[in-house]
Write a protein that holds these residues in place. Structure first.
Motif, short mmCIF file in Angstrom:
data_model
loop_
_atom_site.label_atom_id
_atom_site.label_comp_id
_atom_site.label_asym_id
_atom_site.label_seq_id
_atom_site.Cartn_x
_atom_site.Cartn_y
_atom_site.Cartn_z
N LEU A 122 47.21 41.91 42.19
CA LEU A 122 47.50 42.02 43.62
C LEU A 122 48.87 42.61 43.89
CD1 LEU A 122 46.27 38.45 44.22
CD2 LEU A 122 45.42 40.29 45.64
N VAL A 123 49.60 42.92 42.85
CA VAL A 123 51.00 43.32 43.02
C VAL A 123 51.12 44.63 43.79
CG1 VAL A 123 53.17 43.87 41.86
CG2 VAL A 123 51.65 42.12 40.91
N GLY A 124 51.94 44.61 44.82
CA GLY A 124 52.19 45.80 45.61
C GLY A 124 53.45 45.60 46.44
N ILE A 125 54.08 46.69 46.83
CA ILE A 125 55.27 46.61 47.66
C ILE A 125 55.12 47.56 48.85
CG2 ILE A 125 56.85 45.90 45.83
CD1 ILE A 125 57.65 48.83 45.48
N LEU A 126 55.73 47.20 49.96
CA LEU A 126 55.67 48.04 51.16
C LEU A 126 56.85 49.00 51.25
CD1 LEU A 126 54.49 45.39 53.78
CD2 LEU A 126 53.13 47.20 52.71
N ALA A 163 39.01 41.63 28.92
CA ALA A 163 38.90 40.90 30.18
C ALA A 163 38.36 41.80 31.30
CB ALA A 163 40.26 40.34 30.58
N ARG A 164 37.59 41.22 32.20
CA ARG A 164 37.19 41.96 33.39
C ARG A 164 38.39 42.06 34.33
NH1 ARG A 164 33.97 40.11 36.94
NH2 ARG A 164 33.64 37.95 36.29
N MET A 165 38.37 43.07 35.21
CA MET A 165 39.54 43.28 36.07
C MET A 165 39.16 43.59 37.50
SD MET A 165 42.86 45.69 35.48
CE MET A 165 44.14 45.79 36.74
N VAL A 166 39.94 43.03 38.41
CA VAL A 166 39.84 43.32 39.84
C VAL A 166 41.19 43.86 40.28
CG1 VAL A 166 39.40 42.40 42.15
CG2 VAL A 166 38.20 41.43 40.17
N GLN A 167 41.21 45.09 40.80
CA GLN A 167 42.45 45.74 41.20
C GLN A 167 42.50 45.91 42.71
OE1 GLN A 167 45.23 46.75 39.84
NE2 GLN A 167 46.02 48.12 41.43
N PHE A 168 43.58 45.42 43.32
CA PHE A 168 43.78 45.61 44.75
C PHE A 168 44.49 46.92 45.01
CE2 PHE A 168 42.22 41.53 45.59
CZ PHE A 168 42.11 41.37 46.96
N SER A 169 43.91 47.73 45.87
CA SER A 169 44.50 48.99 46.26
C SER A 169 44.63 48.99 47.79
CB SER A 169 43.63 50.15 45.76
OG SER A 169 44.23 51.40 46.03
N ALA A 170 44.32 50.10 48.43
CA ALA A 170 44.40 50.17 49.88
C ALA A 170 43.60 51.36 50.38
CB ALA A 170 45.86 50.31 50.34
N ILE A 171 42.95 51.17 51.53
CA ILE A 171 42.31 52.32 52.18
C ILE A 171 43.44 53.32 52.46
CG2 ILE A 171 41.24 53.14 54.31
CD1 ILE A 171 39.59 50.63 54.40
N GLY A 172 43.20 54.55 52.14
CA GLY A 172 44.25 55.55 52.31
C GLY A 172 44.86 55.97 51.00
N ALA A 173 44.51 55.27 49.91
CA ALA A 173 45.00 55.68 48.59
C ALA A 173 44.52 57.09 48.34
CB ALA A 173 44.47 54.73 47.52
N THR A 217 36.54 28.95 32.92
CA THR A 217 37.00 30.34 32.97
C THR A 217 38.42 30.43 33.48
OG1 THR A 217 34.73 31.09 33.41
CG2 THR A 217 36.51 32.64 33.90
N LEU A 218 39.28 31.08 32.72
CA LEU A 218 40.67 31.26 33.13
C LEU A 218 40.83 32.63 33.78
CD1 LEU A 218 43.68 30.48 33.15
CD2 LEU A 218 43.86 31.45 30.85
N VAL A 219 41.39 32.63 34.97
CA VAL A 219 41.65 33.86 35.71
C VAL A 219 43.17 34.02 35.85
CG1 VAL A 219 41.28 35.16 37.84
CG2 VAL A 219 39.53 33.57 37.02
N THR A 220 43.71 35.14 35.40
CA THR A 220 45.13 35.42 35.62
C THR A 220 45.26 36.27 36.86
OG1 THR A 220 45.77 35.30 33.28
CG2 THR A 220 47.18 36.57 34.74
N VAL A 221 46.08 35.81 37.80
CA VAL A 221 46.30 36.52 39.06
C VAL A 221 47.74 37.00 39.11
CG1 VAL A 221 46.23 36.39 41.58
CG2 VAL A 221 44.59 35.07 40.22
N PHE A 222 47.92 38.30 39.03
CA PHE A 222 49.26 38.87 39.15
C PHE A 222 49.59 39.05 40.63
CE2 PHE A 222 48.10 40.04 34.85
CZ PHE A 222 49.28 39.90 34.15
N GLY A 223 50.77 38.57 41.03
CA GLY A 223 51.16 38.68 42.42
C GLY A 223 50.50 37.65 43.31
N GLY A 224 50.16 36.51 42.77
CA GLY A 224 49.44 35.50 43.53
C GLY A 224 50.25 34.70 44.52
N SER A 225 51.57 34.89 44.56
CA SER A 225 52.39 34.09 45.47
C SER A 225 52.62 34.77 46.81
CB SER A 225 53.75 33.78 44.83
OG SER A 225 54.47 35.00 44.59
N GLY A 226 52.16 36.03 46.95
CA GLY A 226 52.38 36.76 48.20
C GLY A 226 51.39 36.39 49.28
N PHE A 227 51.43 37.14 50.37
CA PHE A 227 50.58 36.88 51.52
C PHE A 227 49.10 36.86 51.16
CE2 PHE A 227 48.36 39.42 55.01
CZ PHE A 227 47.86 38.29 55.64
N VAL A 228 48.59 37.95 50.62
CA VAL A 228 47.18 37.99 50.23
C VAL A 228 46.94 37.09 49.02
CG1 VAL A 228 45.31 39.46 49.37
CG2 VAL A 228 46.85 40.32 51.15
N GLY A 229 47.90 37.06 48.11
CA GLY A 229 47.75 36.30 46.88
C GLY A 229 47.46 34.84 47.08
#
Length: 322
Positions: free
Chosen positions: A81-85, A113-123, A7-19
């Motif tokens: 996982l892509v996000g900016i502060l 493709a199935r998808m997992v989206q990272f958001s944030a409490i407070g959205a 299974t191939l999983v593409t991770v966007f923003g995988g080089s950051g802290f959480v990534g």
């Protein structure tokens, strides 16, 4: 479902802290991983997290749909996982966290493709914070394109490479007084390793389709209490000074141009004015770490493992508070 190794999983923003922690968790579960980042030359640290050839790094920018589609080719699952502060140039909250998330979801829908989206409490679409509004818009765009997507909303995430506990520990090393913005705001700090495990569970298909999970640690703490834990961990005595919201807003107009750890934007002040904790509704529905069977680690248990470097006496010598 195919075996992880197939299974191939593409991770966007995988080089950051959480990534990087998500990539490591997926690698341990034997998935093939394609990490899509804006600057591949800065993502070499991901290669040792998996076997030879298991992790492949490619270039992609959420503002350029063609690159998003190319990064997703042949993938069965997509994690965004892509996000900016803070905003900078073309990297705006709306461009990255709203339209960018929508672009990923649209491409995922096109290939099934199935998808997992990272958001944030407070959205929240009605929030005073542009960051929170963009996160909410991103969630809506993702679910519109991929109704079965899993949304993960963590509280404040801490860990070795974070920009939260490390930031305040570094400030305490330099400043005799610690100003505390949002002193009474409640948060539920969550360990990055637990967040990564939740993401891997979502990729495994253990989460409910179309559900939003709220990820918080075992304790609800005020901002003042978090600062106290950090100070105790790094063994430094500092006077803490709660800053009223009105003054914080005024200061942020100047501090938004400050360098490094001294930076504070008006949008961050707005976020600090709202509690950031797991809702009762999520607890009742089992849409939490506990609901996934993950025993969350506390800030006090994990922070000493990496904040020791901010102690005046180093890792092993403990000579009291400085």
């Amino acid at each position: 479902m195919a075996a992880p190794i197939d299974t191939l999983v593409t991770v966007f923003g995988g080089s950051g802290f959480v990534g990087r922690h998500v990539v490591r968790a997926l690698a341990k579960r034997e998935y093939r991983i394609r990490v899509a980042v804006r600057r591949p030359e800065l993502a070499g640290h991901l290669q040792p997290l998996g076997r030879v050839g298991q992790i492949n790094i490619v270039q992609a920018n959420l503002r350029h749909p063609a690159s998003v589609k190319a990064a997703m080719r042949d993938a069965s699952i997509v994690v965004n996982l892509v996000g900016i502060l803070t905003e900078s140039g073309a990297q705006t909250f709306d461009a990255v966290q709203a339209r960018g998330a929508g672009a990923v979801a649209q491409a995922a829908a096109e290939i099934g493709a199935r998808m997992v989206q990272f958001s944030a409490i407070g959205a929240n679409a009605d929030s005073e914070s542009a960051y929170a509004r963009a996160k909410a818009a991103g969630e809506q765009a993702v679910l519109a394109a991929v109704p079965s997507a899993t949304i993960l909303r963590p509280s404040i995430v801490f860990g070795p490479e974070d920009q939260f506990t490390n930031r305040f520990a570094n400030l305490a090393r330099m400043a005799p007084v610690m100003p505390v913005f949002g002193a009474t705001t409640k948060m539920q700090p969550v360990y990055v390793g637990d967040v990564a495990q939740a993401a891997a569970d979502a990729v495994d298909g253990k989460t409910r389709p179309g559900a939003t999970y709220e990820l918080g640690g075992p304790e609800v703490l005020t901002m003042s209490e978090i600062i106290d834990i950090i100070l105790a961990t790094i063994e430094r005595k500092r006077m803490t000074l709660p800053v009223p919201t009105a003054i914080a807003k005024l200061q942020s107009y100047f501090l938004q141009f400050a360098p490094g750890d001294f930076k504070l934007t008006p949008d961050q002040v707005a976020m600090l004015g709202v509690d950031n904790v797991v809702s009762e509704a999520a607890k009742v529905a089992g849409l939490t770490l506990d609901g996934l069977g993950i025993a969350a680690d506390s800030l006090e248990a994990i922070a000493p493992q990496y904040l020791w470097r901010f102690r005046a006496t180093g890792q092993f010598a403990h000579n009291g508070m400085n």
